[in-house]
Scaffold this motif. Sequence first.
Motif, PDB file in Angstrom:
ATOM      1  N   GLY A   1      18.321  10.227-101.696  1.00 32.88           N
ATOM      2  CA  GLY A   1      19.192  10.454-102.311  1.00 32.88           C
ATOM      3  C   GLY A   1      19.930  11.824-102.121  1.00 32.88           C
ATOM      4  N   PRO A   2      20.762  12.226-103.093  1.00 29.71           N
ATOM      5  CA  PRO A   2      21.618  13.210-102.636  1.00 29.71           C
ATOM      6  C   PRO A   2      21.237  14.696-102.425  1.00 29.71           C
ATOM      7  CG  PRO A   2      22.622  12.164-104.809  1.00 29.71           C
ATOM      8  CD  PRO A   2      21.102  11.758-104.442  1.00 29.71           C
ATOM      9  N   GLY A   3      21.365  15.037-101.038  1.00 34.66           N
ATOM     10  CA  GLY A   3      20.747  16.406-100.664  1.00 34.66           C
ATOM     11  C   GLY A   3      19.781  15.967 -99.706  1.00 34.66           C
TER      12      GLY A   3
ATOM     13  N   GLU B   1      28.663   8.949 -98.653  1.00 35.86           N
ATOM     14  CA  GLU B   1      29.487   9.075 -99.590  1.00 35.86           C
ATOM     15  C   GLU B   1      28.733   9.645-101.160  1.00 35.86           C
ATOM     16  OE1 GLU B   1      31.224   5.568-100.281  1.00 35.86           O
ATOM     17  OE2 GLU B   1      32.615   5.723 -98.309  1.00 35.86           O
ATOM     18  N   ARG B   2      27.686   9.531-101.095  1.00 34.49           N
ATOM     19  CA  ARG B   2      26.936   9.750-102.259  1.00 34.49           C
ATOM     20  C   ARG B   2      25.933  11.005-102.209  1.00 34.49           C
ATOM     21  NH1 ARG B   2      28.441   5.041-101.942  1.00 34.49           N
ATOM     22  NH2 ARG B   2      28.907   3.661-103.810  1.00 34.49           N
ATOM     23  N   GLY B   3      26.310  12.044-101.216  1.00 30.82           N
ATOM     24  CA  GLY B   3      25.572  13.101-100.936  1.00 30.82           C
ATOM     25  C   GLY B   3      24.425  13.210 -99.854  1.00 30.82           C
ATOM     26  N   VAL B   4      24.304  12.237 -99.250  1.00 29.68           N
ATOM     27  CA  VAL B   4      23.262  12.273 -98.251  1.00 29.68           C
ATOM     28  C   VAL B   4      23.520  12.486 -97.089  1.00 29.68           C
ATOM     29  CG1 VAL B   4      21.391  10.833 -97.128  1.00 29.68           C
ATOM     30  CG2 VAL B   4      21.928  10.235 -99.446  1.00 29.68           C
ATOM     31  N   GLU B   5      23.111  13.564 -96.312  1.00 27.63           N
ATOM     32  CA  GLU B   5      23.454  13.758 -94.986  1.00 27.63           C
ATOM     33  C   GLU B   5      22.991  12.885 -94.040  1.00 27.63           C
ATOM     34  OE1 GLU B   5      22.735  17.272 -91.550  1.00 27.63           O
ATOM     35  OE2 GLU B   5      22.473  17.938 -93.854  1.00 27.63           O
ATOM     36  N   VAL B   6      23.694  12.187 -93.193  1.00 23.45           N
ATOM     37  CA  VAL B   6      23.232  11.326 -92.279  1.00 23.45           C
ATOM     38  C   VAL B   6      23.753  11.646 -90.887  1.00 23.45           C
ATOM     39  CG1 VAL B   6      23.667   8.863 -91.701  1.00 23.45           C
ATOM     40  CG2 VAL B   6      23.864   9.331 -93.986  1.00 23.45           C
ATOM     41  N   ARG B   7      22.414  11.722 -90.150  1.00 23.73           N
ATOM     42  CA  ARG B   7      22.678  12.136 -88.786  1.00 23.73           C
ATOM     43  C   ARG B   7      22.283  10.769 -88.094  1.00 23.73           C
ATOM     44  NH1 ARG B   7      18.071  17.177 -89.483  1.00 23.73           N
ATOM     45  NH2 ARG B   7      19.721  18.474 -90.785  1.00 23.73           N
ATOM     46  N   THR B   8      23.271  10.404 -86.914  1.00 22.20           N
ATOM     47  CA  THR B   8      23.103   9.558 -86.107  1.00 22.20           C
ATOM     48  C   THR B   8      23.120   9.888 -84.722  1.00 22.20           C
ATOM     49  OG1 THR B   8      25.534   9.163 -85.859  1.00 22.20           O
ATOM     50  CG2 THR B   8      24.829   7.874 -87.662  1.00 22.20           C
ATOM     51  N   VAL B   9      21.849   9.329 -84.213  1.00 17.89           N
ATOM     52  CA  VAL B   9      21.622   9.796 -82.702  1.00 17.89           C
ATOM     53  C   VAL B   9      21.119   8.527 -81.921  1.00 17.89           C
ATOM     54  CG1 VAL B   9      20.914  12.319 -83.479  1.00 17.89           C
ATOM     55  CG2 VAL B   9      19.118  10.380 -83.440  1.00 17.89           C
ATOM     56  N   PRO B  10      21.406   8.749 -80.664  1.00 20.47           N
ATOM     57  CA  PRO B  10      20.728   7.498 -79.676  1.00 20.47           C
ATOM     58  C   PRO B  10      19.358   7.538 -79.831  1.00 20.47           C
ATOM     59  CG  PRO B  10      22.260   8.958 -78.464  1.00 20.47           C
ATOM     60  CD  PRO B  10      21.766   9.582 -79.890  1.00 20.47           C
ATOM     61  N   THR B  11      18.866   6.008 -79.707  1.00 17.23           N
ATOM     62  CA  THR B  11      17.448   5.742 -79.508  1.00 17.23           C
ATOM     63  C   THR B  11      16.881   6.444 -78.306  1.00 17.23           C
ATOM     64  OG1 THR B  11      17.779   3.722 -80.786  1.00 17.23           O
ATOM     65  CG2 THR B  11      15.961   3.907 -79.716  1.00 17.23           C
ATOM     66  N   ALA B  12      17.222   6.429 -77.312  1.00 19.08           N
ATOM     67  CA  ALA B  12      16.618   6.962 -75.973  1.00 19.08           C
ATOM     68  C   ALA B  12      17.180   8.634 -75.925  1.00 19.08           C
ATOM     69  CB  ALA B  12      17.019   6.187 -74.841  1.00 19.08           C
ATOM     70  N   GLY B  13      16.194   9.313 -75.350  1.00 11.57           N
ATOM     71  CA  GLY B  13      16.798  10.701 -75.036  1.00 11.57           C
ATOM     72  C   GLY B  13      16.512  11.597 -76.087  1.00 11.57           C
ATOM     73  N   ASP B  14      16.663  13.077 -75.762  1.00 11.26           N
ATOM     74  CA  ASP B  14      16.119  13.908 -76.560  1.00 11.26           C
ATOM     75  C   ASP B  14      16.842  14.306 -78.023  1.00 11.26           C
ATOM     76  OD1 ASP B  14      14.454  14.392 -74.588  1.00 11.26           O
ATOM     77  OD2 ASP B  14      15.814  15.842 -73.478  1.00 11.26           O
ATOM     78  N   GLU B  15      17.877  13.797 -78.155  1.00  9.92           N
ATOM     79  CA  GLU B  15      18.792  14.239 -79.310  1.00  9.92           C
ATOM     80  C   GLU B  15      18.033  13.708 -80.822  1.00  9.92           C
ATOM     81  OE1 GLU B  15      23.001  13.249 -79.620  1.00  9.92           O
ATOM     82  OE2 GLU B  15      22.994  12.590 -77.498  1.00  9.92           O
ATOM     83  N   LEU B  16      17.135  12.772 -80.541  1.00  3.31           N
ATOM     84  CA  LEU B  16      16.484  12.228 -81.712  1.00  3.31           C
ATOM     85  C   LEU B  16      15.534  13.242 -82.196  1.00  3.31           C
ATOM     86  CD1 LEU B  16      15.545  10.119 -83.816  1.00  3.31           C
ATOM     87  CD2 LEU B  16      14.357   8.962 -81.966  1.00  3.31           C
ATOM     88  N   GLU B  17      14.744  13.706 -81.448  1.00  3.76           N
ATOM     89  CA  GLU B  17      13.940  14.922 -81.711  1.00  3.76           C
ATOM     90  C   GLU B  17      14.523  16.133 -82.162  1.00  3.76           C
ATOM     91  OE1 GLU B  17      10.951  16.007 -78.641  1.00  3.76           O
ATOM     92  OE2 GLU B  17      10.528  13.895 -78.040  1.00  3.76           O
ATOM     93  N   ARG B  18      15.588  16.392 -81.901  1.00  2.00           N
ATOM     94  CA  ARG B  18      16.353  17.643 -82.215  1.00  2.00           C
ATOM     95  C   ARG B  18      17.116  17.303 -83.601  1.00  2.00           C
ATOM     96  NH1 ARG B  18      18.237  17.884 -76.765  1.00  2.00           N
ATOM     97  NH2 ARG B  18      20.208  16.914 -77.192  1.00  2.00           N
ATOM     98  N   ALA B  19      17.138  16.202 -83.971  1.00  2.00           N
ATOM     99  CA  ALA B  19      17.681  15.614 -85.328  1.00  2.00           C
ATOM    100  C   ALA B  19      16.837  15.730 -86.422  1.00  2.00           C
ATOM    101  CB  ALA B  19      18.459  14.262 -85.374  1.00  2.00           C
ATOM    102  N   LEU B  20      15.279  15.703 -86.082  1.00  2.00           N
ATOM    103  CA  LEU B  20      14.447  15.809 -87.201  1.00  2.00           C
ATOM    104  C   LEU B  20      14.397  16.862 -88.162  1.00  2.00           C
ATOM    105  CD1 LEU B  20      11.409  14.348 -84.796  1.00  2.00           C
ATOM    106  CD2 LEU B  20      13.076  13.221 -86.411  1.00  2.00           C
ATOM    107  N   PRO B  21      14.494  18.187 -87.897  1.00  3.20           N
ATOM    108  CA  PRO B  21      14.262  19.144 -88.798  1.00  3.20           C
ATOM    109  C   PRO B  21      15.004  19.230 -90.103  1.00  3.20           C
ATOM    110  CG  PRO B  21      14.296  20.264 -86.662  1.00  3.20           C
ATOM    111  CD  PRO B  21      14.720  18.759 -86.439  1.00  3.20           C
ATOM    112  N   GLY B  22      14.398  19.308 -91.292  1.00  3.25           N
ATOM    113  CA  GLY B  22      15.089  18.784 -92.562  1.00  3.25           C
ATOM    114  C   GLY B  22      15.161  17.307 -93.040  1.00  3.25           C
ATOM    115  N   ALA B  23      14.782  16.606 -92.258  1.00  2.54           N
ATOM    116  CA  ALA B  23      14.822  15.262 -92.617  1.00  2.54           C
ATOM    117  C   ALA B  23      14.006  14.634 -93.744  1.00  2.54           C
ATOM    118  CB  ALA B  23      14.791  14.160 -91.163  1.00  2.54           C
ATOM    119  N   ARG B  24      14.589  13.775 -94.525  1.00  2.00           N
ATOM    120  CA  ARG B  24      13.519  13.067 -95.564  1.00  2.00           C
ATOM    121  C   ARG B  24      13.136  11.729 -94.908  1.00  2.00           C
ATOM    122  NH1 ARG B  24       9.895  12.084 -98.990  1.00  2.00           N
ATOM    123  NH2 ARG B  24      10.248  10.562-100.359  1.00  2.00           N
TER     124      ARG B  24
END
Length: 373
Positions: A90-92, A114-137
């Motif tokens: 949900g929003p936030g 568009e409804r207030g969710v922060e969406v982070r898109t990252v590749p399946t492979a590699g290190d970007e996925l781990e770096r995107a985890l902080p704060g995720a719901r």
Amino acid sequence: MTDEWGDGTRAVRVGGPGHAPGDPFLPGPVFAGTYHLPGEPAGPYQYGRYANPTWTGLETAIGALEGAADTVTFASGMAAVSAVLLGLTGPGDVLVLPSDGYPATRTVGAHLAERGVEVRTVPTAGDELERALPGARLVWLETPSNPGLDVCDIRRIAELAHARGALVAVDNTLATPLGQLPLALGADISAASGTKALTGHSDVLLGYVACASAELADRVRSWRSLTGAVPGPMEAWLAHRSLSTLQLRVDRQGANALAVAEALLGRPEVADVRHPALKGDPSYDVATRVMRRFGCVVGFTLADADTARRFLGALELVADATSFGGVHSMAERRARWAGNDVAEGFVRFSAGCEDTADLVADVLRALDAASPG
């Protein structure tokens, strides 16, 4: 005895009735919009949008294969995806999605943004996925990814995500529960399009969400009831019937896919051959840790769009179709659809259950026909 049975035995036996004399092996579909309900509402079947005995049998069977506490079936794979993404954020909130996964999943993410969710898109492979985890719901994984066939370590991502308070959902469509068990690897949800390999005959639209906890399943089921994204009883029955051959199909399809991939490696006009079971594939090391079977899909790239079209047109045993996981082999030039970040000559090939030698010969002959000169 279910936990002690092998994959083939469980696929044949789970979710069926007992052995009372005269009972069918699998009862026919129950067509009911309304049930007898005198007095106060009680019992499992109160109204046709809430529950159906045919769904119950299928959900029991899929849940046993996925190792789930509870499972909810849907009218399509995207109905299942939407129930998780829309119903659990949900929003936030912060939602992590694969940038290289099924495009329609990212489309749902765009609506959430568009409804207030922060969406982070990252590749399946590699290190970007781990770096995107902080704060995720919620962290949505698609592994192997479609169509690129990259793989991530579900167990590691689940541990890291849970330590940060996030839920983890895995799109298990390509692997099937016989190829990969996300819940056993620590995920909270395993969702899939049953339209593909689970049912395997290209005649059913279906989706499901298998949950590690009954509480999560209750939330998902409430979303299904609210939106009416329910499967038809005939579709649910067809899906349950198809489970009995799941192991036979995925084993043959996987063997065919690997044989095609190995044959393609020897062709100079073919580049970037991908299949998780290929030694040397970028996904091989991780796939061998998290997967038990490696799927029916092969990815490869031809010189350009025209070459790919000539190749697809020259195939005799392989349908030019936009799906995968069926008993019939199929392939397509995936760049013809918007939202896929692939080369114009990229081909997604889904191996079916044809004789291996016939299928490989057809592919090689079509490559000969497609080559210039």
